[in-house]
Scaffold this motif. Sequence first.
Motif, PDB file in Angstrom:
ATOM      1  N   HIS A 246       0.852  -1.187   0.000  1.00 36.54           N
ATOM      2  CA  HIS A 246       0.000   0.000   0.000  1.00 36.54           C
ATOM      3  C   HIS A 246       0.891   1.242   0.000  1.00 36.54           C
ATOM      4  O   HIS A 246       1.891   1.306   0.726  1.00 36.54           O
ATOM      5  CB  HIS A 246      -0.905  -0.022   1.229  1.00 36.54           C
ATOM      6  CG  HIS A 246      -2.022   0.968   1.165  1.00 36.54           C
ATOM      7  ND1 HIS A 246      -1.816   2.322   1.273  1.00 36.54           N
ATOM      8  CD2 HIS A 246      -3.354   0.788   0.993  1.00 36.54           C
ATOM      9  CE1 HIS A 246      -2.977   2.951   1.177  1.00 36.54           C
ATOM     10  NE2 HIS A 246      -3.927   2.041   1.006  1.00 36.54           N
ATOM     11  N   ALA A 247       0.540   2.210  -0.816  1.00 36.89           N
ATOM     12  CA  ALA A 247       1.365   3.413  -0.971  1.00 36.89           C
ATOM     13  C   ALA A 247       1.533   4.192   0.338  1.00 36.89           C
ATOM     14  O   ALA A 247       2.522   4.907   0.505  1.00 36.89           O
ATOM     15  CB  ALA A 247       0.773   4.319  -2.048  1.00 36.89           C
ATOM     16  N   ASP A 248       0.601   4.041   1.281  1.00 37.36           N
ATOM     17  CA  ASP A 248       0.702   4.756   2.554  1.00 37.36           C
ATOM     18  C   ASP A 248       1.407   3.947   3.637  1.00 37.36           C
ATOM     19  O   ASP A 248       1.629   4.451   4.735  1.00 37.36           O
ATOM     20  CB  ASP A 248      -0.695   5.129   3.063  1.00 37.36           C
ATOM     21  CG  ASP A 248      -1.376   6.149   2.173  1.00 37.36           C
ATOM     22  OD1 ASP A 248      -0.673   6.881   1.448  1.00 37.36           O
ATOM     23  OD2 ASP A 248      -2.622   6.217   2.207  1.00 37.36           O
ATOM     24  N   ASN A 249       1.761   2.693   3.347  1.00 34.15           N
ATOM     25  CA  ASN A 249       2.344   1.821   4.365  1.00 34.15           C
ATOM     26  C   ASN A 249       3.870   1.997   4.391  1.00 34.15           C
ATOM     27  O   ASN A 249       4.618   1.210   3.829  1.00 34.15           O
ATOM     28  CB  ASN A 249       1.958   0.368   4.106  1.00 34.15           C
ATOM     29  CG  ASN A 249       2.296  -0.541   5.255  1.00 34.15           C
ATOM     30  OD1 ASN A 249       3.161  -0.228   6.066  1.00 34.15           O
ATOM     31  ND2 ASN A 249       1.633  -1.676   5.319  1.00 34.15           N
ATOM     32  N   VAL A 250       4.307   3.021   5.073  1.00 30.86           N
ATOM     33  CA  VAL A 250       5.730   3.367   5.150  1.00 30.86           C
ATOM     34  C   VAL A 250       6.524   2.255   5.843  1.00 30.86           C
ATOM     35  O   VAL A 250       7.659   1.959   5.456  1.00 30.86           O
ATOM     36  CB  VAL A 250       5.917   4.725   5.876  1.00 30.86           C
ATOM     37  CG1 VAL A 250       7.390   5.069   6.018  1.00 30.86           C
ATOM     38  CG2 VAL A 250       5.181   5.817   5.126  1.00 30.86           C
ATOM     39  N   VAL A 251       5.946   1.614   6.832  1.00 29.69           N
ATOM     40  CA  VAL A 251       6.639   0.537   7.550  1.00 29.69           C
ATOM     41  C   VAL A 251       6.923  -0.627   6.600  1.00 29.69           C
ATOM     42  O   VAL A 251       8.035  -1.159   6.556  1.00 29.69           O
ATOM     43  CB  VAL A 251       5.829   0.072   8.778  1.00 29.69           C
ATOM     44  CG1 VAL A 251       6.460  -1.160   9.410  1.00 29.69           C
ATOM     45  CG2 VAL A 251       5.713   1.196   9.798  1.00 29.69           C
ATOM     46  N   SER A 252       5.938  -1.015   5.812  1.00 27.80           N
ATOM     47  CA  SER A 252       6.134  -2.117   4.867  1.00 27.80           C
ATOM     48  C   SER A 252       7.152  -1.734   3.792  1.00 27.80           C
ATOM     49  O   SER A 252       7.976  -2.564   3.391  1.00 27.80           O
ATOM     50  CB  SER A 252       4.809  -2.520   4.225  1.00 27.80           C
ATOM     51  OG  SER A 252       4.931  -3.760   3.592  1.00 27.80           O
ATOM     52  N   GLN A 253       7.132  -0.498   3.350  1.00 26.60           N
ATOM     53  CA  GLN A 253       8.131  -0.046   2.378  1.00 26.60           C
ATOM     54  C   GLN A 253       9.532  -0.166   2.977  1.00 26.60           C
ATOM     55  O   GLN A 253      10.475  -0.594   2.313  1.00 26.60           O
ATOM     56  CB  GLN A 253       7.854   1.403   1.975  1.00 26.60           C
ATOM     57  CG  GLN A 253       6.583   1.574   1.181  1.00 26.60           C
ATOM     58  CD  GLN A 253       6.244   3.034   0.948  1.00 26.60           C
ATOM     59  OE1 GLN A 253       7.120   3.833   0.627  1.00 26.60           O
ATOM     60  NE2 GLN A 253       4.985   3.396   1.120  1.00 26.60           N
ATOM     61  N   HIS A 254       9.670   0.173   4.254  1.00 26.61           N
ATOM     62  CA  HIS A 254      10.959   0.067   4.935  1.00 26.61           C
ATOM     63  C   HIS A 254      11.400  -1.394   5.040  1.00 26.61           C
ATOM     64  O   HIS A 254      12.571  -1.720   4.804  1.00 26.61           O
ATOM     65  CB  HIS A 254      10.886   0.703   6.317  1.00 26.61           C
ATOM     66  CG  HIS A 254      12.113   0.488   7.134  1.00 26.61           C
ATOM     67  ND1 HIS A 254      13.303   1.142   6.888  1.00 26.61           N
ATOM     68  CD2 HIS A 254      12.359  -0.345   8.175  1.00 26.61           C
ATOM     69  CE1 HIS A 254      14.211   0.734   7.740  1.00 26.61           C
ATOM     70  NE2 HIS A 254      13.670  -0.173   8.533  1.00 26.61           N
ATOM     71  N   ILE A 255      10.474  -2.284   5.379  1.00 25.72           N
ATOM     72  CA  ILE A 255      10.799  -3.708   5.491  1.00 25.72           C
ATOM     73  C   ILE A 255      11.273  -4.243   4.148  1.00 25.72           C
ATOM     74  O   ILE A 255      12.278  -4.960   4.070  1.00 25.72           O
ATOM     75  CB  ILE A 255       9.572  -4.506   6.001  1.00 25.72           C
ATOM     76  CG1 ILE A 255       9.286  -4.136   7.456  1.00 25.72           C
ATOM     77  CG2 ILE A 255       9.798  -6.017   5.850  1.00 25.72           C
ATOM     78  CD1 ILE A 255       7.935  -4.604   7.959  1.00 25.72           C
ATOM     79  N   LEU A 256      10.578  -3.895   3.080  1.00 19.21           N
ATOM     80  CA  LEU A 256      10.975  -4.358   1.751  1.00 19.21           C
ATOM     81  C   LEU A 256      12.381  -3.871   1.395  1.00 19.21           C
ATOM     82  O   LEU A 256      13.223  -4.660   0.944  1.00 19.21           O
ATOM     83  CB  LEU A 256       9.960  -3.903   0.704  1.00 19.21           C
ATOM     84  CG  LEU A 256       8.624  -4.648   0.729  1.00 19.21           C
ATOM     85  CD1 LEU A 256       7.566  -3.876  -0.033  1.00 19.21           C
ATOM     86  CD2 LEU A 256       8.775  -6.051   0.160  1.00 19.21           C
ATOM     87  N   THR A 257      12.670  -2.601   1.600  1.00 19.21           N
ATOM     88  CA  THR A 257      13.998  -2.083   1.235  1.00 19.21           C
ATOM     89  C   THR A 257      15.076  -2.648   2.167  1.00 19.21           C
ATOM     90  O   THR A 257      16.179  -2.938   1.717  1.00 19.21           O
ATOM     91  CB  THR A 257      14.033  -0.544   1.227  1.00 19.21           C
ATOM     92  OG1 THR A 257      13.603  -0.043   2.488  1.00 19.21           O
ATOM     93  CG2 THR A 257      13.145   0.014   0.136  1.00 19.21           C
ATOM     94  N   LYS A 258      14.746  -2.831   3.447  1.00 21.55           N
ATOM     95  CA  LYS A 258      15.703  -3.424   4.392  1.00 21.55           C
ATOM     96  C   LYS A 258      16.080  -4.841   3.966  1.00 21.55           C
ATOM     97  O   LYS A 258      17.218  -5.273   4.180  1.00 21.55           O
ATOM     98  CB  LYS A 258      15.085  -3.436   5.795  1.00 21.55           C
ATOM     99  CG  LYS A 258      15.924  -4.108   6.841  1.00 21.55           C
ATOM    100  CD  LYS A 258      15.373  -3.932   8.237  1.00 21.55           C
ATOM    101  CE  LYS A 258      14.059  -4.659   8.425  1.00 21.55           C
ATOM    102  NZ  LYS A 258      13.625  -4.675   9.838  1.00 21.55           N
ATOM    103  N   CYS A 259      15.146  -5.547   3.333  1.00 23.68           N
ATOM    104  CA  CYS A 259      15.386  -6.929   2.888  1.00 23.68           C
ATOM    105  C   CYS A 259      15.942  -7.008   1.468  1.00 23.68           C
ATOM    106  O   CYS A 259      16.037  -8.094   0.897  1.00 23.68           O
ATOM    107  CB  CYS A 259      14.105  -7.743   3.011  1.00 23.68           C
ATOM    108  SG  CYS A 259      13.637  -8.080   4.719  1.00 23.68           S
TER     109      CYS A 259
END
Length: 109
Positions: free
Chosen positions: A61-74
Amino acid sequence: MLLGSTGLDFLGDGNKDCCCAWTGYVLAQDSWGQGYATEALEAIIMLARHLQLKELNAECHADNVVSQHILTKCGFQRLDDKTRAIVFPNLGNEEPQPVLRFVHYLTQD
């Protein structure tokens, strides 16, 4: 107790012999912030490497900053600034929501 789910959806002709797949995860709200999404995504990446996939795709989801961080961290990279819209049944809203696309180019180390 169900914490959530994850998995692989193979691209191409629908069999696991193709080189690309999609992944994602959905967690119960009680499970947020405890590292389960990161742990699940790391396990999926290991499985993808074991299956010798070359590319793993994900959307969030475009507003899910936490998930975006998890994806880039991985190790995922955001592909572009374009978004598309999909329905998220877990949000209780049948209106399509904007998503961002990420890709992880897997190397066989």
